[in-house]
Write a protein that holds these residues in place. Structure first.
Motif, PDB file in Angstrom:
ATOM      1  N   GLU A 298       0.820  -1.212   0.000  1.00  0.00           N
ATOM      2  CA  GLU A 298       0.000   0.000   0.000  1.00  0.00           C
ATOM      3  C   GLU A 298       0.855   1.262   0.000  1.00  0.00           C
ATOM      4  OE1 GLU A 298      -3.330   0.165   2.786  1.00  0.00           O
ATOM      5  OE2 GLU A 298      -2.788  -1.878   3.393  1.00  0.00           O
ATOM      6  N   SER A 303       1.812   2.758  -5.498  1.00  0.00           N
ATOM      7  CA  SER A 303       1.255   1.666  -4.708  1.00  0.00           C
ATOM      8  C   SER A 303       1.075   0.427  -5.583  1.00  0.00           C
ATOM      9  CB  SER A 303      -0.079   2.080  -4.085  1.00  0.00           C
ATOM     10  OG  SER A 303      -0.987   2.507  -5.082  1.00  0.00           O
ATOM     11  N   THR A 305      -0.328  -2.862  -7.239  1.00  0.00           N
ATOM     12  CA  THR A 305      -1.475  -3.686  -7.617  1.00  0.00           C
ATOM     13  C   THR A 305      -1.129  -5.140  -7.293  1.00  0.00           C
ATOM     14  OG1 THR A 305      -2.176  -2.186  -9.375  1.00  0.00           O
ATOM     15  CG2 THR A 305      -2.896  -4.470  -9.545  1.00  0.00           C
ATOM     16  N   ILE A 345      -6.580  -6.432  -6.037  1.00  0.00           N
ATOM     17  CA  ILE A 345      -6.545  -5.081  -5.477  1.00  0.00           C
ATOM     18  C   ILE A 345      -5.839  -4.208  -6.509  1.00  0.00           C
ATOM     19  CG2 ILE A 345      -5.676  -3.583  -3.663  1.00  0.00           C
ATOM     20  CD1 ILE A 345      -5.850  -5.843  -1.730  1.00  0.00           C
ATOM     21  N   ARG A 347      -4.277  -0.957  -7.804  1.00  0.00           N
ATOM     22  CA  ARG A 347      -3.697   0.290  -7.304  1.00  0.00           C
ATOM     23  C   ARG A 347      -3.007   1.009  -8.475  1.00  0.00           C
ATOM     24  NH1 ARG A 347      -1.630  -2.984  -2.501  1.00  0.00           N
ATOM     25  NH2 ARG A 347      -3.264  -2.840  -0.913  1.00  0.00           N
ATOM     26  N   ALA A 348      -1.875   1.631  -8.211  1.00  0.00           N
ATOM     27  CA  ALA A 348      -1.304   2.541  -9.211  1.00  0.00           C
ATOM     28  C   ALA A 348      -0.159   1.967 -10.028  1.00  0.00           C
ATOM     29  CB  ALA A 348      -0.837   3.826  -8.518  1.00  0.00           C
ATOM     30  N   SER A 349       0.259   0.725  -9.776  1.00  0.00           N
ATOM     31  CA  SER A 349       1.474   0.215 -10.425  1.00  0.00           C
ATOM     32  C   SER A 349       1.224  -0.430 -11.792  1.00  0.00           C
ATOM     33  CB  SER A 349       2.172  -0.802  -9.511  1.00  0.00           C
ATOM     34  OG  SER A 349       1.345  -1.943  -9.317  1.00  0.00           O
TER      35      SER A 349
END
Length: 360
Positions: A298, A303, A305, A345, A347-349
């Motif tokens: 996180e 962040s 994924t 999840i 996220r930004a990666s």
């Protein structure tokens, strides 16, 4: 409730009052033992459970999954899972949830580090009998000789995060193959066609993640050779950093690879560091995805994924499997292999890949 015969031959229902009278304890004590709502001394707990078993109450309640039939469990673990550190978030999350559920049920956990002479089925079984344990839980262990030795000893045992190919012992694992297929399929749907899977030569549970990676390519009608593998020396972040650094040198850069799917978050953290050290921007130059869903992901930049594994549910599920086996009292009861579903999840990666939508 169970049933017992009356003087005239008829049967009647057995309740907590009957168990209280049989065991010589209060009704509230019986209730606490049967429902795992308070810590009761081992001696009293054993007396209540034996009374409930004799009266036929135990089997009836267990059929409804509403009774705790264990008081002590031996927890056999590799020694590197016991000291809490940044590398074993997965194991510690599992152990923490197992400990809380055991405390709630009034079950005593006895840790047994698997090292040296203690790293054998004989030593584990002897320790369990010495502690009068009703069952054994093995975490991150699935060596064939260990599994076969414990299975032959007639002691209820469950593997957590381990796989028994002979299906002699019960086991609880994440849906490793399903989760990896889910993750890779999602990357493909984001437009990625050339994906590198970074993993290590670990136990069967890790190999299943590689299987799921390939499954997604096959299911999408993509060439299997586009599902590339890179084996690190282990799952630690510094080994992920080393592996990707060497790969970049050997391949003179990323080539056609647009996404990297790592078999563990720890590995992904090191891979991200190695890519950034080499001058690559995540996710604009390369997308990165992990597997586990541990907390550090996180807080990376960007962040991470990842695939979230229900780590907090594995311990309670293992306790339930042991209880089922203990109370069934059947030597021929088939082993149960329980796989828990995983979820993504995002996220930004990870950024969209160059191919656009899914090929299907």
């Amino acid at each position: 409730m169970g049933k017992t015969a009356t003087d005239d031959g008829r049967s009647r229902k057995v309740g907590v009052k009957d168990i209280s009278r049989e065991a010589g304890v209060s009704i509230s004590t019986v209730s606490h033992v049967l429902n795992g709502t308070a810590s009761i001394s081992p001696a009293v707990r054993t007396r209540v459970l034996e009374a409930a078993r004799r009266l036929g109450y135990l089997a009836h309640r267990q059929a409804k999954a509403s009774i705790t039939a264990l008081d002590t469990i031996l927890l056999a673990v590799p020694p590197d899972t016991l000291p809490q550190n940044n590398l074993n978030f997965v194991s510690w999350t599992v152990l923490s949830a197992l400990g809380k559920e055991s405390e709630r049920r009034g079950i005593r956990l006895v840790p047994f580090p698997l090292e040296g002479l203690a790293n054998s089925a004989k030593a584990i079984v002897e320790a369990a009998r010495s502690e009068k344990a009703g069952g054994i839980i093995l975490l991150n262990v699935d060596r064939r000789e260990l599994v076969e030795g414990i299975a032959g000893a007639g002691v209820a045992a469950v593997l957590i995060n381990g796989e028994d190919s002979s299906m002699q012992l019960d086991s609880v694992t994440p849906g490793n193959r399903f989760g990896a297929r889910l993750a890779t399929d999602w990357l493909i749907r984001q437009g990625h066609r050339k994906i590198l899977h970074i993993t290590w030569r670990g136990r069967a549970t890790i190999r299943r993640r590689g299987d799921g990676f390939v499954d997604a390519f096959v299911d999408n009608g993509l060439p299997r050779e586009d599902a590339q593998f890179l084996f690190a020396e282990g799952y630690e972040p510094h080994l992920g950093e080393k592996a990707i650094g060497e790969w970049l040198v050997a391949n003179k850069g990323l080539g056609e690879i647009t996404a990297i799917f790592c078999a563990a978050d720890n590995l992904a953290l090191g891979v991200m560091r190695g890519l950034q050290t080499a001058g690559y921007k995540i996710p604009s130059d390369i997308s990165v995805m992990g597997f586990d869903g541990v907390a550090p992901g996180e807080f990376t930049t960007p962040s991470l994924t990842t695939v979230n594994v229900p780590l907090d549910q594995m311990g309670p599920a293992a306790l339930h499997l042991i209880e089922q086996r203990v109370t069934s009292n059947r030597l021929d009861r088939a082993s149960h292999r329980l796989e828990l579903g995983c979820r993504l999840i995002v996220r930004a990666s990870v950024a969209p890949g160059p191919a656009g939508t899914s090929p299907r």
